[in-house]
Design a protein around this motif. Structure first.
Motif: not given
Length: 269
Positions: A1-11, A50-55, A81-84, A89-95
């Motif tokens: 799942m992509a991050q919200p527009a304007g948010s910095a991408q972690p390296s 917490p709550g951030d979507a991973l790329p 480890e309950a960290l994510i 599915g198509a609209h899934g992703g990691a948070r």
């Protein structure tokens, strides 16, 4: 799942395993473990909240230079480890999820089960932690600390006729007592113990009070909590510590008299 527009991408940069000294065998971590370790560090350092979507998976695969199966293996490590949390599915992703003390408590419970630990062991450990916390609060506390303790007492009083709810309220008081010290290590250790003790208390109440009638032990515990707050507020450190030692010892005797004797008896399926 992509991050919200304007948010910095972690390296992301995978660490290079260091060479072991000659003659010493070393296990080389799998790539998935290295990826999980990199993400784990960013979570515990607060770089990922917490709550951030991973790329998206495709972005992470490109950034780490890994395959999809490797990435998903890394996700499984972090999920365990309950960290994510991961939605498929198509609209899934990691948070990102906040590190949870209950996860540590459950794992500690498994180790204690394996070692055949008794509930007496657990209560004795609590007796090493909680009474000194009562002493510390009696020595140094704020009006806000006393207010929170009195709120916890009021919450107990409100459910005196509901045995299971009273167990939860009284366990919350124990948790608060340690929390108010502000010592994060003690809070975590105590939380792990309280997870097991809470289960023991609930198990005992369920056995002896199916009618919903509050037990004499629960009311006795409530009176001890009320008295402790008075001693803390009055700055009577010695009396507060001794009262809490007796209180925990009494609870240990009560649980062990009729309830499960080992952590395995309590938590085992």
């Amino acid at each position: 799942m992509a991050q919200p527009a304007g948010s910095a991408q972690p390296s992301f940069t995978l660490p290079i395993p260091t060479r072991a000294p000659v003659g010493r065998q070393v296990r080389v971590p799998k790539t998935a473990e290295l990826v999980a370790g990199q993400l784990r560090r960013q979570i515990v350092r607060g770089e990922l909240q917490p709550g951030d979507a991973l790329p998206s998976e495709s972005m992470l695969m490109e950034q780490f230079g890994i395959s999809r199966p490797t990435l998903r293996e890394a996700f499984r490590v972090l999920e365990s480890e309950a960290l994510i949390s991961v939605r498929r599915g198509a609209h899934g992703g990691a948070r990102v999820s906040a590190p949870d003390a209950e996860v540590a408590a459950r794992y500690a419970g498994l180790i204690l089960e394996y070692r055949g630990a008794t509930l007496g062991d657990v209560y004795q450990a609590a007796a090493f932690i909680e009474p000194p916390c009562a002493r510390q609060l009696a020595t140094k506390h704020t009006p806000e600390d006393i207010a929170r303790l009195r709120e916890a007492i009021a919450a107990e009083k409100a459910v005196l006729e509901d045995p299971l709810a009273l167990v939860d309220a009284q366990d919350a008081f124990h948790t608060l007592l340690v929390e108010l010290t502000g010592n994060q290590t003690l809070i975590l250790l105590s939380g792990m113990l309280r997870f097991i003790i809470d289960r023991a208390n609930a198990s005992q109440v369920a056995q002896v009070s199916e009618t919903g009638t509050p037990t004499a032990q629960a009311r006795k515990g409530h009176r001890a909590h009320v008295k402790l707050v008075g001693l803390i507020e009055a700055g009577k450190a010695d009396e507060a510590e001794k009262l809490w030692q007796r209180h925990i010892a009494g609870a240990d005797d009560y649980i062990n008299a009729a309830g499960p004797k080992t952590v395995l008896d309590l938590l085992g399926d």
